[in-house]
Design an enzyme around this catalytic site. Structure first.
Site, PDB file in Angstrom:
ATOM      1  NE  ARG A 166      -6.838   7.836   6.409  1.00  0.00           N
ATOM      2  CZ  ARG A 166      -7.052   6.890   5.485  1.00  0.00           C
ATOM      3  NH1 ARG A 166      -6.351   5.770   5.493  1.00  0.00           N
ATOM      4  NH2 ARG A 166      -7.963   7.075   4.554  1.00  0.00           N
ATOM      5  CD  GLN A 221      -5.472  10.405   2.442  1.00  0.00           C
ATOM      6  OE1 GLN A 221      -6.242   9.466   2.570  1.00  0.00           O
ATOM      7  NE2 GLN A 221      -4.245  10.398   2.946  1.00  0.00           N
ATOM      8  CD  GLU A 270      -2.893   3.973  -1.213  1.00  0.00           C
ATOM      9  OE1 GLU A 270      -1.970   3.547  -0.504  1.00  0.00           O
ATOM     10  OE2 GLU A 270      -3.435   5.081  -1.048  1.00  0.00           O
ATOM     11  CG  PHE A 311      -2.372   0.055   0.902  1.00  0.00           C
ATOM     12  CD1 PHE A 311      -3.021  -1.057   0.380  1.00  0.00           C
ATOM     13  CD2 PHE A 311      -3.104   1.209   1.098  1.00  0.00           C
ATOM     14  CE1 PHE A 311      -4.371  -1.015   0.071  1.00  0.00           C
ATOM     15  CE2 PHE A 311      -4.445   1.274   0.800  1.00  0.00           C
ATOM     16  CZ  PHE A 311      -5.091   0.151   0.281  1.00  0.00           C
ATOM     17  CG  HIS A 356      -8.422   7.638  -2.403  1.00  0.00           C
ATOM     18  ND1 HIS A 356      -8.047   7.038  -3.587  1.00  0.00           N
ATOM     19  CD2 HIS A 356      -8.268   6.700  -1.440  1.00  0.00           C
ATOM     20  CE1 HIS A 356      -7.690   5.787  -3.335  1.00  0.00           C
ATOM     21  NE2 HIS A 356      -7.805   5.559  -2.039  1.00  0.00           N
ATOM     22  CG  HIS A 372     -10.590   8.967   0.939  1.00  0.00           C
ATOM     23  ND1 HIS A 372     -11.665   8.135   0.692  1.00  0.00           N
ATOM     24  CD2 HIS A 372      -9.683   8.216   1.619  1.00  0.00           C
ATOM     25  CE1 HIS A 372     -11.419   6.933   1.188  1.00  0.00           C
ATOM     26  NE2 HIS A 372     -10.237   6.957   1.779  1.00  0.00           N
ATOM     27  NE  ARG A 412      -4.992   6.353   0.410  1.00  0.00           N
ATOM     28  CZ  ARG A 412      -5.933   5.816   1.183  1.00  0.00           C
ATOM     29  NH1 ARG A 412      -6.606   6.598   2.006  1.00  0.00           N
ATOM     30  NH2 ARG A 412      -6.191   4.527   1.135  1.00  0.00           N
ATOM     31  CG  LEU A 460     -12.265   4.524  -2.407  1.00  0.00           C
ATOM     32  CD1 LEU A 460     -11.191   5.571  -2.621  1.00  0.00           C
ATOM     33  CD2 LEU A 460     -12.378   4.151  -0.945  1.00  0.00           C
TER      34      LEU A 460
END
Length: 602
Positions: free
Chosen positions: A403, A245, A260, A124, A247, A358, A291, A257
């Site tokens: 994050r 954030q 990721e 990730f 995304h 996001h 991100r 969404l």
């Protein structure tokens, strides 16, 4: 029809939890198993809470797929936060990660499995081995439905533990006594319109994020910042609200969404030339950079004319090389989303994506144990008696300015459990409830009756749409000081319009117009906190990238305008005065060496 004080019903519990997502139900499970009388309020059925939308995984240094340890996870999280995360809280979270994941597994969580029976882990963004040397497989996944599986697992365990759920209830305000102790909440049951005070020895806010202050959002319609609004109206500051954030992979035109986990499984971002452009921006991690970094890179490609489509306004996410079998095994929901929201078969063609709002990194300031804390007598971390907050509505702060993916589900588990344990350790079974103030319900009744009396006032959704439009325009991926300053004025003007909200529907039963109006009063608190905090931060850090403060570089999306000398500090926004204060970042971990700030490259 107005409400009167004699129509208010009072009920008593040991703990009232507002929100039935992952953090709320992890806390309630801990409390119910300890024998406490727990009430959990939720606007929707618990398994429809927004945690259900989390797809990619939950991070923990299990080392099932590659060598890993918690200190590498700790380092990645600090670097991902652009050094705004509190290092003691991050250390605690990363150390606890394997324990809470194995605990969840023992609750019945249906993780994907390796051939040897261990939990499957995928790479990730921003998660690396040996302090950035290469990507590491750390995200414990249940296909691309990890949040869904987690929420159902926690709900089943709560049913077993006999947790009391109040489904389709909306909490309105905190009840605070004369000595400053939180002693309950006011709430409305949507089905009947009945009004309640829910008296408690402890209140825990777990209401999730407020992504619906933006026009293009991956967030559910219920994510209206209710807990943040309740806290702000009670005089509690909101922390680090400038950091939102984006995304990288929301479906273009829909905002839905795409996890990721797609890039974790090997998906590639391509521009109009078919180029895998992330190699230019992040030579080591490429598409698996954090991100904020990937979102800025995508935005840069579009700005420089290499976007895709007739309007050159999106990027393509290519998964075709993964093969249909891998996609259907590891990313089944993503395939469905491609068909339903983009009319694309992702096994055969790439899917259009754009950065989409996001997650909020900021929120209600708390200690590691979930206690809500405020500045008092020079101490910025003075706990408020009887009040806790966990999950996305809180700010511990483990996410800082950005994050890392999969740290959100981890945050829910670690701090939901920690808050539950702290309440249990301080609970005195024979101690009576603190008395409710005589005016406990007055403020909430006044809010509702003002709406009821103003039949000619503004329609809630008109103001909500204007809030979203203003935030989208003035607080985007790349920000400009003059644009943010204009946004501050726009949101201030919208706050004045919120005072004129009205209702044409005066029914009691499932009055959604009333609920939407009450939600707008929460949205405006979050929007103003965000806009004022953002305009005041004169630097680039994490998700807050202001073009006025960027330094020239070969890789433009890197936030090289970070100013650690003046801005390595948390923002605190106070609603009543619309003013700001700042508190220091806790740079010292509990057991290991401090990770000093440095330039973020990937």
């Amino acid at each position: 029809m107005s409400y009167t004080k004699d129509q208010v019903t009072n009920r008593k519990f040991d703990v009232v939890i507002v929100g039935a997502g992952g953090s709320g139900m992890r806390a309630s499970l801990q409390l119910a198993k300890a024998g406490l009388n727990v009430a959990v309020l939720s606007k929707v059925f618990p398994t429809r809470s927004h945690t259900v939308a989390a797809q990619g995984g939950v991070s923990a240094s299990l080392g099932n797929m590659s060598e890993d340890n918690w200190e590498w996870h700790f380092y990645d999280t600090i670097k991902g936060s652009d050094w705004l995360g509190d290092q003691d809280a991050i250390e605690f979270m990363c150390q606890e990660a394997p324990k809470v994941v194995y605990e969840l597994e023992h609750f019945g969580m249906p993780f994907d499995r390796n051939a040897d029976g261990t939990i499957y882990q995928r790479p990730f963004g921003g998660h690396t081995a040996n302090h950035g040397e290469k990507p590491v497989q750390r995200a414990c996944a249940a296909a691309d439905r990890t949040g869904h599986a987690m929420l159902h697992t926690l709900y089943q365990q709560n049913v077993k533990a006999r947790t009391t759920f109040f489904v389709e209830w909306m909490a309105l305000d905190l009840v605070v006594d004369r000595e400053g102790h939180v002693v309950g909440v006011t709430a409305i049951e949507m089905e009947t319109g009945d009004f309640f005070t829910l008296q408690a020895k402890n209140v825990l806010l777990a209401t999730g994020g407020a992504g619906r202050i933006f026009q293009a959002s991956t967030n559910a319609f219920i994510n209206t910042g209710d807990g943040l609004g309740m806290a702000a109206r009670a005089g509690i500051p909101l922390q680090d609200m400038e950091f939102w954030q984006f995304h990288p992979t929301g479906v273009a035109g829909a905002g839905v969404l795409l996890t990721e986990g797609c890039r974790g499984e090997g998906a590639i971002l391509r521009n109009s030339d078919g180029e895998r452009f992330m190699e230019r921006y992040a030579p080591t991690l490429k598409d698996l950079a954090p991100r904020d970094f990937v979102s800025r890179s995508m935005d840069q490609e579009i700005k420089e004319g290499r976007g895709c489509g007739p309007n050159k306004d999106y990027i393509l996410l290519d998964m075709t090389h993964l093969g249909a079998d891998t996609i259907r095994k590891r990313l089944p929901s993503v395939e469905e989303i491609g068909h339903n929201f983009a009319n694309v078969d992702i096994t055969k063609e790439p899917i259009p994506v754009v950065p989409t709002i996001h997650y909020q990194m900021g929120g209600i300031p708390t200690t590691i144990n979930g206690q809500v804390c405020v500045p008092m007598n020079g101490d910025y971390n003075t706990p408020i008696s009887g009040l806790y907050a966990v999950g996305e509505c809180s700010c511990v702060s483990v996410h800082g300015a950005n994050r890392l993916g999969t740290n959100s589900l981890l945050d829910l588990l670690v701090f939901g459990k920690a808050a539950g344990n702290h309440i249990i350790s301080n609970f005195k079974a024979n101690e009576s409830h603190r008395a409710l103030p005589a005016d406990a319900a007055d403020y909430s009744l006044e809010r509702i009756n003002r709406l009821e009396a103003n039949a000619s006032g503004e329609y809630a959704q008109s103001i909500a749409n204007d809030i979203r439009s203003a935030m989208q325009q003035h607080a985007g991926v790349f920000r400009k000081q003059s644009i943010m300053d204009e946004g501050v004025d726009k949101i201030a003007a919208l706050r004045e319009r919120v005072k004129d909200l009205g209702l044409k529907d005066h029914s009691r039963v499932f009055n959604m117009a009333r609920q939407e109006a009450l939600e707008v009063e929460n949205l405006i608190e979050v929007a103003q906190a965000t806009m004022v905090s953002a305009a005041a931060r004169k630097e680039c850090r994490g998700a807050h990238t202001v073009v006025d403060y960027e330094h020239p570089a070969d890789y433009a999306p890197a936030p090289l305008g970070r100013d650690d000398q003046n801005w390595l500090k948390h923002t605190l926004w106070f609603s009543e005065s619309n003013s700001l204060d700042y508190k220091p970042v806790r740079m010292k971990p509990l057991t290991v060496d401090t990770v000093p700030p440095k330039v973020r490259t990937f």
